[in-house]
Design a protein around this motif. Sequence first.
Motif, PDB file in Angstrom:
ATOM      1  N   LEU A 162    -112.596 -33.964   6.523  1.00 41.79           N
ATOM      2  CA  LEU A 162    -113.353 -35.182   6.227  1.00 41.79           C
ATOM      3  C   LEU A 162    -113.929 -35.145   4.813  1.00 41.79           C
ATOM      4  O   LEU A 162    -113.993 -36.174   4.138  1.00 41.79           O
ATOM      5  N   PHE A 163    -114.339 -33.982   4.355  1.00 45.93           N
ATOM      6  CA  PHE A 163    -114.855 -33.843   2.994  1.00 45.93           C
ATOM      7  C   PHE A 163    -113.762 -34.122   1.967  1.00 45.93           C
ATOM      8  O   PHE A 163    -113.975 -34.876   1.009  1.00 45.93           O
ATOM      9  N   VAL A 164    -112.584 -33.531   2.167  1.00 50.71           N
ATOM     10  CA  VAL A 164    -111.456 -33.765   1.257  1.00 50.71           C
ATOM     11  C   VAL A 164    -111.039 -35.231   1.298  1.00 50.71           C
ATOM     12  O   VAL A 164    -110.731 -35.838   0.269  1.00 50.71           O
ATOM     13  N   SER A 165    -111.059 -35.825   2.482  1.00 48.93           N
ATOM     14  CA  SER A 165    -110.678 -37.232   2.623  1.00 48.93           C
ATOM     15  C   SER A 165    -111.667 -38.144   1.910  1.00 48.93           C
ATOM     16  O   SER A 165    -111.262 -39.116   1.269  1.00 48.93           O
ATOM     17  N   TYR A 166    -112.942 -37.849   2.040  1.00 48.67           N
ATOM     18  CA  TYR A 166    -113.955 -38.656   1.359  1.00 48.67           C
ATOM     19  C   TYR A 166    -113.740 -38.630  -0.155  1.00 48.67           C
ATOM     20  O   TYR A 166    -113.761 -39.665  -0.812  1.00 48.67           O
ATOM     21  N   ILE A 167    -113.535 -37.445  -0.681  1.00 50.18           N
ATOM     22  CA  ILE A 167    -113.315 -37.323  -2.121  1.00 50.18           C
ATOM     23  C   ILE A 167    -112.028 -38.032  -2.521  1.00 50.18           C
ATOM     24  O   ILE A 167    -111.979 -38.739  -3.529  1.00 50.18           O
ATOM     25  N   SER A 168    -110.997 -37.879  -1.715  1.00 45.83           N
ATOM     26  CA  SER A 168    -109.707 -38.469  -2.034  1.00 45.83           C
ATOM     27  C   SER A 168    -109.730 -39.992  -1.981  1.00 45.83           C
ATOM     28  O   SER A 168    -109.103 -40.654  -2.816  1.00 45.83           O
ATOM     29  N   ILE A 169    -110.443 -40.552  -1.035  1.00 45.54           N
ATOM     30  CA  ILE A 169    -110.434 -42.004  -0.856  1.00 45.54           C
ATOM     31  C   ILE A 169    -111.423 -42.693  -1.792  1.00 45.54           C
ATOM     32  O   ILE A 169    -111.088 -43.681  -2.440  1.00 45.54           O
ATOM     33  N   TYR A 170    -112.640 -42.187  -1.876  1.00 50.54           N
ATOM     34  CA  TYR A 170    -113.701 -42.914  -2.569  1.00 50.54           C
ATOM     35  C   TYR A 170    -113.996 -42.436  -3.982  1.00 50.54           C
ATOM     36  O   TYR A 170    -114.379 -43.227  -4.837  1.00 50.54           O
ATOM     37  N   LYS A 171    -113.867 -41.172  -4.268  1.00 50.63           N
ATOM     38  CA  LYS A 171    -114.326 -40.652  -5.556  1.00 50.63           C
ATOM     39  C   LYS A 171    -113.196 -40.385  -6.546  1.00 50.63           C
ATOM     40  O   LYS A 171    -113.283 -40.760  -7.704  1.00 50.63           O
ATOM     41  N   MET A 172    -112.138 -39.713  -6.103  1.00 50.87           N
ATOM     42  CA  MET A 172    -111.103 -39.261  -7.029  1.00 50.87           C
ATOM     43  C   MET A 172    -109.749 -39.807  -6.578  1.00 50.87           C
ATOM     44  O   MET A 172    -109.014 -39.152  -5.851  1.00 50.87           O
TER      45      MET A 172
END
Length: 105
Positions: A13-23
């Motif tokens: 979920l942490f990697v997904s959050y970064i992948s979708i919203y931040k980077m």
Amino acid sequence: MQLYMLLLPVLYLFVSYISIYKMRSVFSSILRMVMGVLLILVAAMTSLTVPPAAWWEFAVIVMLVGNVEITAFKYTKGDKKGVSILNMMTLFIFVISVILTFIVY
């Protein structure tokens, strides 16, 4: 086993959050997909070694990965209302996963 089945979805979920919203990059999207496949494979392999009730955990993990991928698609299309509903569903599915992890393992 419990700790592993708790930390791997959190990491996904942490990697997904970064992948979708931040980077937003190809590398982060590929990393998100690889982490999703890894999470599904680990859940499938651990459900083979524990009682049959662990298949529920596997089903919830598959739903979590599918929900995150649908969220990524909706975010790229600009559907803010759909993304917020999917984020709430992701949180709910994660809570169910944590509860099942404590019950099954």
